[in-house]
Motif scaffolding. Structure first.
Motif, PDB file in Angstrom:
ATOM      1  N   GLY A  63     -10.351  -5.704 -17.040  1.00 24.82           N
ATOM      2  CA  GLY A  63     -10.500  -5.433 -15.612  1.00 24.82           C
ATOM      3  C   GLY A  63      -9.583  -6.297 -14.763  1.00 24.82           C
ATOM      4  N   GLU A  64      -9.518  -7.584 -15.082  1.00 25.41           N
ATOM      5  CA  GLU A  64      -8.643  -8.509 -14.328  1.00 25.41           C
ATOM      6  C   GLU A  64      -7.177  -8.112 -14.468  1.00 25.41           C
ATOM      7  OE1 GLU A  64      -9.187 -12.513 -15.666  1.00 25.41           O
ATOM      8  OE2 GLU A  64     -11.349 -12.441 -15.312  1.00 25.41           O
ATOM      9  N   ILE A  65      -6.763  -7.837 -15.687  1.00 28.58           N
ATOM     10  CA  ILE A  65      -5.354  -7.482 -15.938  1.00 28.58           C
ATOM     11  C   ILE A  65      -4.999  -6.197 -15.201  1.00 28.58           C
ATOM     12  CG2 ILE A  65      -3.730  -6.691 -17.714  1.00 28.58           C
ATOM     13  CD1 ILE A  65      -5.122  -8.660 -19.659  1.00 28.58           C
ATOM     14  N   GLU A  66      -5.885  -5.219 -15.265  1.00 33.15           N
ATOM     15  CA  GLU A  66      -5.597  -3.939 -14.612  1.00 33.15           C
ATOM     16  C   GLU A  66      -5.542  -4.087 -13.099  1.00 33.15           C
ATOM     17  OE1 GLU A  66      -7.156  -0.763 -17.926  1.00 33.15           O
ATOM     18  OE2 GLU A  66      -8.547  -1.325 -16.335  1.00 33.15           O
ATOM     19  N   ARG A  67      -6.464  -4.850 -12.538  1.00 31.86           N
ATOM     20  CA  ARG A  67      -6.487  -4.999 -11.087  1.00 31.86           C
ATOM     21  C   ARG A  67      -5.246  -5.746 -10.593  1.00 31.86           C
ATOM     22  NH1 ARG A  67     -11.681  -6.546  -7.241  1.00 31.86           N
ATOM     23  NH2 ARG A  67     -10.497  -6.638  -5.307  1.00 31.86           N
ATOM     24  N   GLU A  68      -4.888  -6.811 -11.279  1.00 34.22           N
ATOM     25  CA  GLU A  68      -3.709  -7.575 -10.850  1.00 34.22           C
ATOM     26  C   GLU A  68      -2.417  -6.782 -11.067  1.00 34.22           C
ATOM     27  OE1 GLU A  68      -3.597 -11.730 -12.064  1.00 34.22           O
ATOM     28  OE2 GLU A  68      -5.792 -11.725 -12.166  1.00 34.22           O
ATOM     29  N   THR A  69      -2.386  -6.004 -12.150  1.00 31.90           N
ATOM     30  CA  THR A  69      -1.217  -5.160 -12.407  1.00 31.90           C
ATOM     31  C   THR A  69      -1.075  -4.098 -11.328  1.00 31.90           C
ATOM     32  OG1 THR A  69      -1.391  -5.485 -14.793  1.00 31.90           O
ATOM     33  CG2 THR A  69      -0.149  -3.568 -14.062  1.00 31.90           C
ATOM     34  N   TYR A  70      -2.194  -3.469 -10.977  1.00 36.15           N
ATOM     35  CA  TYR A  70      -2.163  -2.408  -9.962  1.00 36.15           C
ATOM     36  C   TYR A  70      -1.742  -2.979  -8.609  1.00 36.15           C
ATOM     37  CZ  TYR A  70      -3.621   1.870  -7.548  1.00 36.15           C
ATOM     38  OH  TYR A  70      -3.658   3.030  -6.807  1.00 36.15           O
ATOM     39  N   LYS A  71      -2.273  -4.155  -8.274  1.00 35.51           N
ATOM     40  CA  LYS A  71      -1.888  -4.775  -7.002  1.00 35.51           C
ATOM     41  C   LYS A  71      -0.391  -5.084  -6.988  1.00 35.51           C
ATOM     42  CE  LYS A  71      -2.973  -8.504  -3.789  1.00 35.51           C
ATOM     43  NZ  LYS A  71      -3.830  -9.678  -3.518  1.00 35.51           N
ATOM     44  N   ALA A  72       0.115  -5.627  -8.080  1.00 40.05           N
ATOM     45  CA  ALA A  72       1.550  -5.938  -8.166  1.00 40.05           C
ATOM     46  C   ALA A  72       2.381  -4.666  -8.017  1.00 40.05           C
ATOM     47  CB  ALA A  72       1.857  -6.623  -9.491  1.00 40.05           C
ATOM     48  N   GLN A  73       1.905  -3.585  -8.617  1.00 37.39           N
ATOM     49  CA  GLN A  73       2.635  -2.316  -8.515  1.00 37.39           C
ATOM     50  C   GLN A  73       2.600  -1.791  -7.078  1.00 37.39           C
ATOM     51  OE1 GLN A  73       1.230   0.917 -11.065  1.00 37.39           O
ATOM     52  NE2 GLN A  73       3.353   1.556 -11.373  1.00 37.39           N
ATOM     53  N   LEU A  74       1.444  -1.863  -6.447  1.00 39.58           N
ATOM     54  CA  LEU A  74       1.328  -1.402  -5.060  1.00 39.58           C
ATOM     55  C   LEU A  74       2.233  -2.215  -4.128  1.00 39.58           C
ATOM     56  CD1 LEU A  74      -2.553  -1.001  -4.959  1.00 39.58           C
ATOM     57  CD2 LEU A  74      -0.902   0.868  -4.764  1.00 39.58           C
ATOM     58  N   LEU A  75       2.344  -3.512  -4.405  1.00 40.40           N
ATOM     59  CA  LEU A  75       3.136  -4.390  -3.535  1.00 40.40           C
ATOM     60  C   LEU A  75       4.643  -4.220  -3.714  1.00 40.40           C
ATOM     61  CD1 LEU A  75       0.989  -7.657  -3.620  1.00 40.40           C
ATOM     62  CD2 LEU A  75       1.241  -6.047  -1.713  1.00 40.40           C
ATOM     63  N   THR A  76       5.055  -3.436  -4.712  1.00 45.55           N
ATOM     64  CA  THR A  76       6.496  -3.150  -4.836  1.00 45.55           C
ATOM     65  C   THR A  76       6.938  -2.134  -3.776  1.00 45.55           C
ATOM     66  OG1 THR A  76       6.141  -1.401  -6.487  1.00 45.55           O
ATOM     67  CG2 THR A  76       6.548  -3.631  -7.315  1.00 45.55           C
ATOM     68  N   GLU A  77       5.985  -1.441  -3.164  1.00 43.20           N
ATOM     69  CA  GLU A  77       6.308  -0.518  -2.061  1.00 43.20           C
ATOM     70  C   GLU A  77       6.534  -1.351  -0.794  1.00 43.20           C
ATOM     71  OE1 GLU A  77       4.216   3.203   0.343  1.00 43.20           O
ATOM     72  OE2 GLU A  77       3.288   2.423  -1.482  1.00 43.20           O
ATOM     73  N   PRO A  78       7.542  -1.031   0.023  1.00 42.20           N
ATOM     74  CA  PRO A  78       7.794  -1.818   1.238  1.00 42.20           C
ATOM     75  C   PRO A  78       6.561  -1.905   2.133  1.00 42.20           C
ATOM     76  CG  PRO A  78       9.607  -0.301   0.829  1.00 42.20           C
ATOM     77  CD  PRO A  78       8.530   0.045  -0.161  1.00 42.20           C
ATOM     78  N   GLU A  79       6.358  -3.080   2.706  1.00 41.10           N
ATOM     79  CA  GLU A  79       5.170  -3.322   3.528  1.00 41.10           C
ATOM     80  C   GLU A  79       5.053  -2.314   4.665  1.00 41.10           C
ATOM     81  OE1 GLU A  79       2.921  -7.102   5.565  1.00 41.10           O
ATOM     82  OE2 GLU A  79       5.077  -6.928   5.881  1.00 41.10           O
ATOM     83  N   ALA A  80       6.165  -2.010   5.319  1.00 40.31           N
ATOM     84  CA  ALA A  80       6.116  -1.081   6.450  1.00 40.31           C
ATOM     85  C   ALA A  80       5.583   0.284   6.021  1.00 40.31           C
ATOM     86  CB  ALA A  80       7.509  -0.928   7.064  1.00 40.31           C
ATOM     87  N   GLU A  81       5.982   0.724   4.824  1.00 40.80           N
ATOM     88  CA  GLU A  81       5.509   2.025   4.325  1.00 40.80           C
ATOM     89  C   GLU A  81       4.027   1.967   3.976  1.00 40.80           C
ATOM     90  OE1 GLU A  81       7.949   3.577   1.157  1.00 40.80           O
ATOM     91  OE2 GLU A  81       9.798   3.066   2.217  1.00 40.80           O
ATOM     92  N   ARG A  82       3.616   0.855   3.369  1.00 44.80           N
ATOM     93  CA  ARG A  82       2.198   0.721   3.008  1.00 44.80           C
ATOM     94  C   ARG A  82       1.312   0.730   4.250  1.00 44.80           C
ATOM     95  NH1 ARG A  82       1.405  -4.121   1.448  1.00 44.80           N
ATOM     96  NH2 ARG A  82       3.478  -4.967   1.113  1.00 44.80           N
ATOM     97  N   LEU A  83       1.719  -0.043   5.254  1.00 45.44           N
ATOM     98  CA  LEU A  83       0.894  -0.140   6.467  1.00 45.44           C
ATOM     99  C   LEU A  83       0.902   1.169   7.250  1.00 45.44           C
ATOM    100  CD1 LEU A  83       1.718  -3.783   7.642  1.00 45.44           C
ATOM    101  CD2 LEU A  83      -0.226  -2.964   6.293  1.00 45.44           C
TER     102      LEU A  83
END
Length: 223
Positions: free
Chosen positions: A94-114
């Motif tokens: 669970g920890e590995i998957e959550r941290e991996t998913y967060k890292a993947q999501l954060l590769t998208e530019p902040e402006a696009e995410r927001l």
């Protein structure tokens, strides 16, 4: 079993996202799961992912917002299955998957995410969610989610909510023997919204034995 044509059209993107995810997970797989044969593990996960893709239920394609949830998250079922076979404890998975998913999501530019977060919280999207929630109760696709749109009461601090009465991932897990790894999928929701500037509050889940999942959304304060 053949892949549904809708998913087949997205197969390349889903496989690329999985390979990227495994690259991001590699240091954690070495340090926390004590796995050393990364080439072998990655091949095993991608092979399992091919099985998961054929198991993934069709829930309406582009007409259903839940198709995107399946396409983005079902790969974690493959990761969980393989790591369980290698004896990795569920909390570590669970920890590995959550941290991996967060890292993947954060590769998208902040402006696009927001911007995506603002769109999700918009009145227009809330109206769409109301429509899709009503439609979900028709249960056109048996493996789909069923949910209600929740408007806040006078004392509520959230902007809107969704109560999931039936969960496509719960149905998938029950059908394919994945119930013990299901809570790890639920844990991914918080980062999925937080990285888009949205606070998710949830006190219960179907996977945890409740009669519905209570998602409540509000905007995170800007830094």
């Amino acid at each position: 079993m053949a892949l549904h044509p809708f998913y087949e059209s997205h197969r390349g993107a889903m496989e690329a996202a999985m390979r990227h995810r495994l690259d991001l997970a590699e240091p954690m797989l070495r340090e926390r799961a004590y796995l050393s044969d990364m080439g072998g593990i990655k091949r095993e996960v991608m092979d399992e992912f091919e099985i998961v893709l054929t198991q993934m239920p069709y829930v309406g394609g582009a007409a259903s917002r839940m198709s995107d949830f399946f396409m983005r998250l079902i790969g974690f079922m493959a990761i969980s299955r393989v790591l369980r076979r290698h004896g990795v404890p569920l909390p570590v998975i669970g920890e590995i998957e959550r941290e991996t998913y967060k890292a993947q999501l954060l590769t998208e530019p902040e402006a696009e995410r927001l911007a995506a977060g603002r769109q999700f919280m918009s009145r227009e999207n809330q109206a769409l969610l109301r429509e899709q929630a009503a439609k979900s109760h028709l249960q056109e696709f048996p493996e789909d989610f069923v949910y209600d749109f929740v408007a806040p009461g006078p004392r509520d601090s959230f902007e809107f909510g969704i109560n999931y009465r039936a969960c496509g991932f719960c149905k998938f897990a029950a059908r394919h023997g994945d119930k013990e790894i299901l809570p790890n999928i639920c844990g991914l929701d918080f980062d999925a919204y937080a990285t888009r500037g949205i606070r998710l509050e949830r006190t219960q889940t179907l996977a945890g034995g409740a009669n519905h999942c209570d998602f409540r959304f509000s905007r995170l304060p800007a830094d």
